[in-house]
Design an enzyme around this catalytic site. Structure first.
Site, PDB file in Angstrom:
ATOM      1  N   ASP A  92     -28.197-126.078  44.582  1.00 39.30           N
ATOM      2  CA  ASP A  92     -26.917-125.451  44.196  1.00 39.30           C
ATOM      3  C   ASP A  92     -27.138-123.825  44.422  1.00 39.30           C
ATOM      4  O   ASP A  92     -28.363-123.505  44.501  1.00 39.30           O
ATOM      5  CB  ASP A  92     -26.538-125.734  42.840  1.00 39.30           C
ATOM      6  CG  ASP A  92     -25.205-125.116  42.321  1.00 39.30           C
ATOM      7  OD1 ASP A  92     -24.340-125.028  43.052  1.00 39.30           O
ATOM      8  OD2 ASP A  92     -25.232-124.179  41.433  1.00 39.30           O
ATOM      9  N   SER A  93     -26.140-123.273  44.281  1.00 37.49           N
ATOM     10  CA  SER A  93     -26.016-121.887  44.406  1.00 37.49           C
ATOM     11  C   SER A  93     -26.760-121.258  43.281  1.00 37.49           C
ATOM     12  O   SER A  93     -27.187-119.990  43.030  1.00 37.49           O
ATOM     13  CB  SER A  93     -24.584-121.125  44.598  1.00 37.49           C
ATOM     14  OG  SER A  93     -23.813-121.696  43.611  1.00 37.49           O
ATOM     15  N   CYS A 147     -23.840-128.128  45.349  1.00 38.77           N
ATOM     16  CA  CYS A 147     -22.725-127.296  45.191  1.00 38.77           C
ATOM     17  C   CYS A 147     -21.820-127.742  46.035  1.00 38.77           C
ATOM     18  O   CYS A 147     -21.745-128.004  47.276  1.00 38.77           O
ATOM     19  CB  CYS A 147     -23.461-126.060  45.855  1.00 38.77           C
ATOM     20  SG  CYS A 147     -22.464-124.844  46.327  1.00 38.77           S
ATOM     21  N   GLU A 176     -19.747-119.373  32.784  1.00 33.51           N
ATOM     22  CA  GLU A 176     -21.164-118.906  32.522  1.00 33.51           C
ATOM     23  C   GLU A 176     -21.079-117.867  31.195  1.00 33.51           C
ATOM     24  O   GLU A 176     -22.259-117.591  30.741  1.00 33.51           O
ATOM     25  CB  GLU A 176     -21.730-118.040  33.858  1.00 33.51           C
ATOM     26  CG  GLU A 176     -21.421-118.902  35.107  1.00 33.51           C
ATOM     27  CD  GLU A 176     -22.726-118.817  36.198  1.00 33.51           C
ATOM     28  OE1 GLU A 176     -23.260-117.657  36.070  1.00 33.51           O
ATOM     29  OE2 GLU A 176     -22.889-119.301  37.016  1.00 33.51           O
ATOM     30  N   CYS A 230     -15.640-128.165  42.033  1.00 32.71           N
ATOM     31  CA  CYS A 230     -16.738-127.056  41.899  1.00 32.71           C
ATOM     32  C   CYS A 230     -17.639-127.483  40.751  1.00 32.71           C
ATOM     33  O   CYS A 230     -17.195-128.042  39.703  1.00 32.71           O
ATOM     34  CB  CYS A 230     -15.831-125.806  41.349  1.00 32.71           C
ATOM     35  SG  CYS A 230     -17.139-124.412  41.081  1.00 32.71           S
ATOM     36  N   HIS A 252     -18.884-126.128  37.998  1.00 34.22           N
ATOM     37  CA  HIS A 252     -18.592-125.457  36.731  1.00 34.22           C
ATOM     38  C   HIS A 252     -17.563-126.169  36.116  1.00 34.22           C
ATOM     39  O   HIS A 252     -17.654-126.275  34.926  1.00 34.22           O
ATOM     40  CB  HIS A 252     -18.423-123.948  36.986  1.00 34.22           C
ATOM     41  CG  HIS A 252     -19.616-123.095  37.063  1.00 34.22           C
ATOM     42  ND1 HIS A 252     -20.316-123.260  38.477  1.00 34.22           N
ATOM     43  CD2 HIS A 252     -20.153-122.205  36.582  1.00 34.22           C
ATOM     44  CE1 HIS A 252     -21.456-122.578  38.707  1.00 34.22           C
ATOM     45  NE2 HIS A 252     -21.420-121.714  37.485  1.00 34.22           N
TER      46      HIS A 252
END
Ligand code: DGL
Length: 274
Positions: A10-11, A73, A152, A184, A186
């Protein structure tokens, strides 16, 4: 082959929402996770750059001995799944197709909404995957870039999360979709907020959950699934292991330790050094 690991990249930290689902479904598997924290976020970058990063991450994981690659991701999967499938000698799965398939199964009105990063939405990868399954489905999509920093920063229960959800999701309420895909990594952390904003009539698709089921099916089909023992997860990051530990532990709901720092993902360097 069975004893090799599942490779996942993932990023950054977001892919842990996918790792969590894979681990729950396949507890005997070892997982090697790479978070490219030095170059996060990918969501605003060009297809060329995201693909270059994806190739570098994939090659790094290949050197660790993996039997399958999971692109956790959404942005990377949207832009680089095909090239990675072509280049790698092992099965490669992204989060887009499993999410699209689940959305198509659930829509009765044939109206699906997609949310993701700017790059994912721009790529139209979800639209293509859905229309391949049912061309009659109407797909509407929009980027929700502030959801990533909200999560985050640990603000997923804060008023700001609800305000942004109202703003971002309003058009979906107006267009009467009955399925919304969280495209996504998140967004599952905001699932409660998204659910409350959209109401009970809209099904919410968690692409990580669907991907985990697809990983299981692929390992079974290839005859390389581990069924006994207890797997463990190993974590690599390209920057700030401390911050990955802090945010990642929150994402996983348990303390992550022994995170390894990868100095350089440039594959030419590590081919020379290995
Ligand atoms: N992991 C990314 C995704 O799922 C979100 C964070 C980023 O922009 O890199 O698209």
């Amino acid at each position: 082959m069975k004893t090799l690991s599942i490779g996942m990249f993932d990023s950054g930290v977001g892919g842990l929402t996918v790792l969590k689902e894979v681990r729950n479904l396949l507890p005997a598997e070892h997982i090697i996770y790479l978070g490219d924290t030095a170059r996060v976020p990918y969501g605003n970058r060009s297809p060329h750059t995201v693909t270059k990063y994806a190739l570098e991450s994939a090659l790094f994981l290949l050197t660790k001995g993996i039997k399958i690659l999971v692109i956790a991701c959404n942005t990377s999967a949207a832009l680089s799944l095909n090239i990675l499938k072509k280049k790698l000698p092992i099965p490669v799965l992204g989060v887009i197709d499993p999410g699209a398939k689940e959305a198509v199964t659930h829509t009765k009105k044939k109206k699906i909404g997609i949310i993701g990063t700017k790059a994912t939405i721009r790529s139209m990868a979800y639209e293509r995957a859905i229309r391949r399954l049912d061309p009659a489905i109407e797909v509407s999509s929009r980027p929700c870039p502030l959801f990533v920093p909200i999560v985050e920063e640990g603000l997923e229960h804060d008023e700001v999360a609800y305000l942004m959800a109202e703003k971002y999701l309003k058009e979906f309420k107006d267009s009467h979709i009955d399925v919304l895909v969280m495209g996504c990594t998140h967004y599952p952390i905001l699932e409660d907020v998204i659910r409350k904003t959209m109401g009970d009539d809209v099904s919410i698709v968690h692409t990580g959950k669907e991907t985990a089921k697809e990983v299981k099916k692929t390992l079974e089909r290839e005859g390389i699934i581990s069924e006994t023992g207890r797997g463990h997860s190993e974590y690599f990051v390209t920057d700030s292991p401390e911050s990955f530990e802090e945010i990642g532990s929150r994402f996983l709901g348990e303390r992550i330790t022994h995170i390894k720092f990868v100095k350089n993902l440039d594959y030419k360097d590590f081919l020379l050094s290995s």
